[in-house]
Design a protein around this motif. Structure first.
Motif, PDB file in Angstrom:
ATOM      1  N   PRO A 160       0.937  -1.275   0.147  1.00 32.12           N
ATOM      2  CA  PRO A 160       0.069  -0.003  -0.004  1.00 32.12           C
ATOM      3  C   PRO A 160       0.811   1.372   0.119  1.00 32.12           C
ATOM      4  O   PRO A 160       0.199   2.480  -0.071  1.00 32.12           O
ATOM      5  N   GLY A 161       2.098   1.158   0.155  1.00 27.08           N
ATOM      6  CA  GLY A 161       2.804   2.358   0.150  1.00 27.08           C
ATOM      7  C   GLY A 161       4.325   1.988  -0.107  1.00 27.08           C
ATOM      8  O   GLY A 161       4.748   0.864  -0.288  1.00 27.08           O
ATOM      9  N   GLN A 162       5.317   2.948   0.044  1.00 26.70           N
ATOM     10  CA  GLN A 162       6.700   2.846  -0.115  1.00 26.70           C
ATOM     11  C   GLN A 162       7.305   2.541   1.213  1.00 26.70           C
ATOM     12  O   GLN A 162       8.669   1.898   1.200  1.00 26.70           O
ATOM     13  N   SER A 163       6.971   2.326   2.363  1.00 27.70           N
ATOM     14  CA  SER A 163       7.360   2.259   3.715  1.00 27.70           C
ATOM     15  C   SER A 163       6.570   0.884   4.260  1.00 27.70           C
ATOM     16  O   SER A 163       5.369   0.875   4.298  1.00 27.70           O
ATOM     17  N   GLY A 164       7.575   0.057   4.775  1.00 25.54           N
ATOM     18  CA  GLY A 164       6.851  -1.199   5.696  1.00 25.54           C
ATOM     19  C   GLY A 164       6.450  -0.805   6.868  1.00 25.54           C
ATOM     20  O   GLY A 164       6.204  -1.658   7.803  1.00 25.54           O
ATOM     21  N   ASP A 165       6.814   0.549   7.236  1.00 25.73           N
ATOM     22  CA  ASP A 165       6.671   1.020   8.994  1.00 25.73           C
ATOM     23  C   ASP A 165       5.481   1.665   8.902  1.00 25.73           C
ATOM     24  O   ASP A 165       5.177   2.705   8.418  1.00 25.73           O
ATOM     25  N   PRO A 166       4.530   1.207   9.925  1.00 28.10           N
ATOM     26  CA  PRO A 166       3.066   1.910  10.023  1.00 28.10           C
ATOM     27  C   PRO A 166       3.288   3.380  10.597  1.00 28.10           C
ATOM     28  O   PRO A 166       2.359   3.878  10.368  1.00 28.10           O
ATOM     29  N   ARG A 167       4.275   3.643  11.044  1.00 27.02           N
ATOM     30  CA  ARG A 167       4.472   4.950  11.862  1.00 27.02           C
ATOM     31  C   ARG A 167       4.888   5.972  10.684  1.00 27.02           C
ATOM     32  O   ARG A 167       4.858   7.100  10.690  1.00 27.02           O
ATOM     33  N   SER A 168       5.252   5.182   9.391  1.00 26.06           N
ATOM     34  CA  SER A 168       5.614   6.268   8.438  1.00 26.06           C
ATOM     35  C   SER A 168       4.691   7.053   7.419  1.00 26.06           C
ATOM     36  O   SER A 168       3.614   6.254   7.392  1.00 26.06           O
TER      37      SER A 168
END
Length: 214
Positions: A160-168
């Motif tokens: 769903p986005g470029q980061s695998g970090d939900p905080r990003s």
């Protein structure tokens, strides 16, 4: 089967919920046997409709088509409202990305969606779904369009986005773009990447007394 198509909503609901079960029920009346045949071979089912003889009569075929289409129209009206102009396939066909840790966390904070999408398991933009509720079960999470003559004109999409970090802020920033079957630039040259860079992270190994970084 575009996302906003009303005919797509009617057709998929007709085919998956009414017509297909009707054909299977006609040729496999035993419910135990019918469960073994699910979801049914698409080519064979279509052949039974296009060329009914000698498996069944044209009259029986026509009667089943008429009965199941009427039922599908009523079903669509119940699900999506009485105005066919307001129907849309995306109102039924929803994609929800459930994070693997959500059950452990006890909340859906890291889940993404749902997003209404087009397509099905029978289209080029494959978006297979559960017959029970039309929820998307599989689809391309990464898309690439490579321009080998000009690499910087390439396109991509990572769901769903470029980061695998939900905080990003980049965790789910491409979800709506994905649902719209759109893309973002897939830059290649160092100069193009440098111009588009918004944030740069540098990772360096920690040093300990008596040891130097490698």
């Amino acid at each position: 089967l575009t996302a906003q198509s009303a005919p797509a909503a009617l057709f998929e609901l007709w085919w998956m919920t009414h017509l297909r079960p009707g054909i299977l029920g006609r040729f496999a009346p035993d419910p135990d046997l019918r469960r073994l045949l699910l979801p049914g071979d698409l080519d064979r089912l279509v052949a039974l409709i296009e060329t009914p003889e000698p498996a069944w009569s044209t009259e029986d075929r026509d009667a089943l088509l008429t009965r199941t289409l009427a039922a599908a129209w009523a079903d669509c009206s119940t699900r999506l409202g009485p105005d066919p102009a307001a129907w849309a396939w995306s109102h039924l066909h929803q994609a929800l990305m459930r994070h693997a840790a959500s059950p452990l966390r006890g909340n859906a904070e890291w889940d993404v969606g749902p997003h209404g999408v087009g397509g099905s398991q029978s289209t080029v933009m494959n978006m297979a779904y559960r017959p029970e509720d039309f929820s998307v079960t599989s689809g391309a999470s990464v898309r690439l369009v490579m321009d080998v003559g000009d690499w910087d004109r390439s396109l991509c999409l990572n769901y769903p986005g470029q980061s695998g970090d939900p905080r990003s802020r980049h965790y789910a920033d491409l979800a709506e773009t994905w649902a719209a079957s759109d893309h973002v630039p897939f830059l290649y040259s160092p100069d193009a990447i440098s111009k588009a860079t918004a944030r740069l992270l540098r990772f360096k190994p920690a040093t300990s007394p008596g040891r130097s970084a490698v």
